[in-house]
Design a protein around this motif. Sequence first.
Motif, PDB file in Angstrom:
ATOM      1  N   ALA A  39       0.814  -1.223   0.000  1.00 42.05           N
ATOM      2  CA  ALA A  39       0.000   0.000   0.000  1.00 42.05           C
ATOM      3  C   ALA A  39       0.846   1.271   0.000  1.00 42.05           C
ATOM      4  O   ALA A  39       0.571   2.214  -0.738  1.00 42.05           O
ATOM      5  N   ARG A  40       1.885   1.308   0.840  1.00 43.13           N
ATOM      6  CA  ARG A  40       2.708   2.521   0.887  1.00 43.13           C
ATOM      7  C   ARG A  40       3.411   2.752  -0.429  1.00 43.13           C
ATOM      8  O   ARG A  40       3.495   3.880  -0.919  1.00 43.13           O
ATOM      9  N   THR A  52      -6.615  -1.193   0.327  1.00 47.95           N
ATOM     10  CA  THR A  52      -6.996  -2.211   1.323  1.00 47.95           C
ATOM     11  C   THR A  52      -5.816  -2.692   2.156  1.00 47.95           C
ATOM     12  O   THR A  52      -6.019  -3.374   3.158  1.00 47.95           O
ATOM     13  N   GLY A  53      -4.571  -2.376   1.733  1.00 45.97           N
ATOM     14  CA  GLY A  53      -3.422  -3.070   2.307  1.00 45.97           C
ATOM     15  C   GLY A  53      -3.350  -4.482   1.737  1.00 45.97           C
ATOM     16  O   GLY A  53      -4.149  -4.844   0.859  1.00 45.97           O
ATOM     17  N   THR A  57      -8.009  12.544   0.805  1.00 45.42           N
ATOM     18  CA  THR A  57      -8.463  12.249   2.162  1.00 45.42           C
ATOM     19  C   THR A  57      -9.145  10.882   2.197  1.00 45.42           C
ATOM     20  O   THR A  57      -8.853  10.048   3.067  1.00 45.42           O
ATOM     21  N   ASN A  73      -8.043   7.594   4.202  1.00 44.18           N
ATOM     22  CA  ASN A  73      -8.992   7.188   5.235  1.00 44.18           C
ATOM     23  C   ASN A  73      -9.359   5.710   5.150  1.00 44.18           C
ATOM     24  O   ASN A  73      -9.489   5.034   6.174  1.00 44.18           O
ATOM     25  N   LEU A  97      -7.595   3.102   4.034  1.00 42.56           N
ATOM     26  CA  LEU A  97      -6.518   2.252   4.553  1.00 42.56           C
ATOM     27  C   LEU A  97      -6.421   2.367   6.077  1.00 42.56           C
ATOM     28  O   LEU A  97      -6.277   1.367   6.782  1.00 42.56           O
ATOM     29  N   GLU A  98      -6.536   3.591   6.576  1.00 42.83           N
ATOM     30  CA  GLU A  98      -6.488   3.783   8.035  1.00 42.83           C
ATOM     31  C   GLU A  98      -7.601   2.999   8.728  1.00 42.83           C
ATOM     32  O   GLU A  98      -7.389   2.424   9.798  1.00 42.83           O
ATOM     33  N   ARG A  99      -8.785   3.017   8.127  1.00 42.29           N
ATOM     34  CA  ARG A  99      -9.910   2.291   8.742  1.00 42.29           C
ATOM     35  C   ARG A  99      -9.655   0.790   8.746  1.00 42.29           C
ATOM     36  O   ARG A  99      -9.938   0.107   9.732  1.00 42.29           O
ATOM     37  N   ASP A 114      -6.737  -0.636   8.712  1.00 40.41           N
ATOM     38  CA  ASP A 114      -5.642  -0.898   9.658  1.00 40.41           C
ATOM     39  C   ASP A 114      -6.115  -0.806  11.107  1.00 40.41           C
ATOM     40  O   ASP A 114      -5.512  -1.401  12.007  1.00 40.41           O
ATOM     41  N   ALA A 115      -7.172  -0.033  11.326  1.00 36.88           N
ATOM     42  CA  ALA A 115      -7.721   0.062  12.682  1.00 36.88           C
ATOM     43  C   ALA A 115      -8.677  -1.094  12.980  1.00 36.88           C
ATOM     44  O   ALA A 115      -8.768  -1.543  14.125  1.00 36.88           O
ATOM     45  N   ASN A 132      -8.961  -4.262  11.127  1.00 36.07           N
ATOM     46  CA  ASN A 132      -8.510  -5.634  10.881  1.00 36.07           C
ATOM     47  C   ASN A 132      -7.911  -6.330  12.108  1.00 36.07           C
ATOM     48  O   ASN A 132      -8.120  -7.533  12.276  1.00 36.07           O
TER      49      ASN A 132
END
Lengths: 369, 369
Positions: free
Chosen positions: A124-125, A157-158, A275, A279, A281-283, A285-286, A288
Amino acid sequence: MDRRSFFKRAGVAAAGAAGATTLAAPAIAQSLPSVTWRLASAFPKSLDNLYGTAELFCKLVSEATDGNFTIQPFAAGEIVPGGAAPLDAVSTGTVEMAHTASYYSWGKDPTFALATGVPFGLNARMQNSWLFQGGGNDLLNAFYAKHGLFALPGGNTGVQMGGWFRKEINALSDMEGLKFRIAGLAGAVLERVGVVPQQIAAADIYPALEKGTIDATEFVGPYDDLRLGFIKVAPYYYYPAFWEAGSSLHFMFQLEKYNELTPAYKSVVEAASRTANANMLERYDAANPDAIRTLVADGTILRPFSKEILEASFEAANAVYADLTAKNADFKGVYDSMADYRAKAYLWFQIAEYNFDTFMMVQQRAGKL
Amino acid sequence: MDRRSFFKRAGVAAAGAAGATTLAAPAIAQSLPSVTWRLASAFPKSLDNLYGTAELFCKLVSEATDGNFTIQPFAAGEIVPGGAAPLDAVSTGTVEMAHTASYYSWGKDPTFALATGVPFGLNARMQNSWLFQGGGNDLLNAFYAKHGLFALPGGNTGVQMGGWFRKEINALSDMEGLKFRIAGLAGAVLERVGVVPQQIAAADIYPALEKGTIDATEFVGPYDDLRLGFIKVAPYYYYPAFWEAGSSLHFMFQLEKYNELTPAYKSVVEAASRTANANMLERYDAANPDAIRTLVADGTILRPFSKEILEASFEAANAVYADLTAKNADFKGVYDSMADYRAKAYLWFQIAEYNFDTFMMVQQRAGKL
């Protein structure tokens, strides 16, 4: 739209135009023309992070323009179905924009798949770095322009999970004849190692797995997979989805409609998409981490794909890329750019990033975090 | 500012107000009030990704508001020096906002350090997930509000490099008495394993290393470090900077000024900061791979910190956190939230993400990428 076309559309003569009989609109009013669009999402509302990314985008655009630029999101099935339909709906002018995975349209041209991500592509990065700073977005938009489209990344999605299997698969020979619900370019790659790719609508996966009509299915990752209940009929949960390491979704626009936006509205749209992109990916990562713990507590059996399977699939993917780059110049241009970035990124990331993460994972396993 | 306070400040009576003698401003003009701010950056222009992140933010805010909301960025030294000065300048009202590393102000309260990142904290992806989705930003802003501040994340470096050393360090005993230019909470942690932290202005590092007044210095990562030329006087380049795994910069606002913004302007500021936040990491991820190859070609000797040093430093960090959480409730609230997320994130990330990256790194080493 640019200012000239705004005035033309609004029927207001510009100040100084010959024969102008009405006063020009005050300068400030040029900035916030009223624009109303519709967005077709490829996702149902139940996949709340996928669908929610489009909702967030629409909300941000409206907020930043004080409600003057409104985009209404529609879930899969409301205007058009999911899959490739939302992108098609943009192409045909049914809607101004879509939120979708570009790879759903890979059958038209495999170059569409490169925007989302391909087997053994970027994490992802790296995907975001390549798209935004490494020329990826520009190359893709040169391709999309040929289809009357303009695209901005809209979520990641990562690394996904490899999916749910009824039985353990260890040796490469276990892939032979495996009826695996997997689509697109990933299916074409896995076919080369013996898999028989299956295309089944989401609602039909569970009964097909239960009856043994298929042997396995892939979906997304723990957060989305948790609600599907596959654990009861296919408890082996393999990782990683080497075909979806950093899958990007995209906001897809009619190129002409996008070009009509004022510079300010283009800026608003880009910042809103940035944004929404971060957002999502952050969701994941929070969410999963909790989801994977729930799945394991419920009896999910985690299994890594074997080295043999990974290596054979990597070779199969490279064979597919050799074919496609030889016969498709658009694919070659984008693929080569991605692969060049990938080679140097995977050198750099194994230094500081990998060593830090490894140390922390060792502490996690030792119960020290 | 909300609409009511905008009208109050603008001296325009609202429509319907008793005794109103002037016409209310047309509805559309409310949306784009003229606002002019100044931003003090903690960074010089020569660190173009760090300083450039503030420039990008200012550009995006101006574009999205058609030039009605302008923020002028100033480099370190133009209005105030770097370090803690820009944040202080926001506190005292000298400027409306700053772009800085919150941890420069850790001497006031160590809670400031948690916004940026602390030794053995989160990597970049986790840091963003925790800040935006895991409650981190809200906890930090409850703390900042006590100082009249409001903060939005404004960039991330990824895992930094551990810095430049004149001699190899292998055993923990090699850290004893090591004069290492390192500041803040990281210095306090390393002091517990024998290091003698040094605070030296950036311009004085090179001569100090050359003369042996100091033994080592840390800075950022390959891209920024390349231009400093430390290789000539301290060729051992250690990794990882376990004290800066995913350091966040922040846009720091006077709380009162931020609260005066219209909802639309707040939305613009948030989306611009999100874009700048992602953009900085993407730029580092795109530039560091080339920079590390240049450094190695020029004779840099890459060395990982030994397990012994990492483990002793991890214990030292935990001892520091035990002290701080016992005596500082703000620190404890934010630290505990970060540590809870860290424990579960480092479980999840070792499944799909770690296995995919490891496989790709093996291919990179085998020359197959």
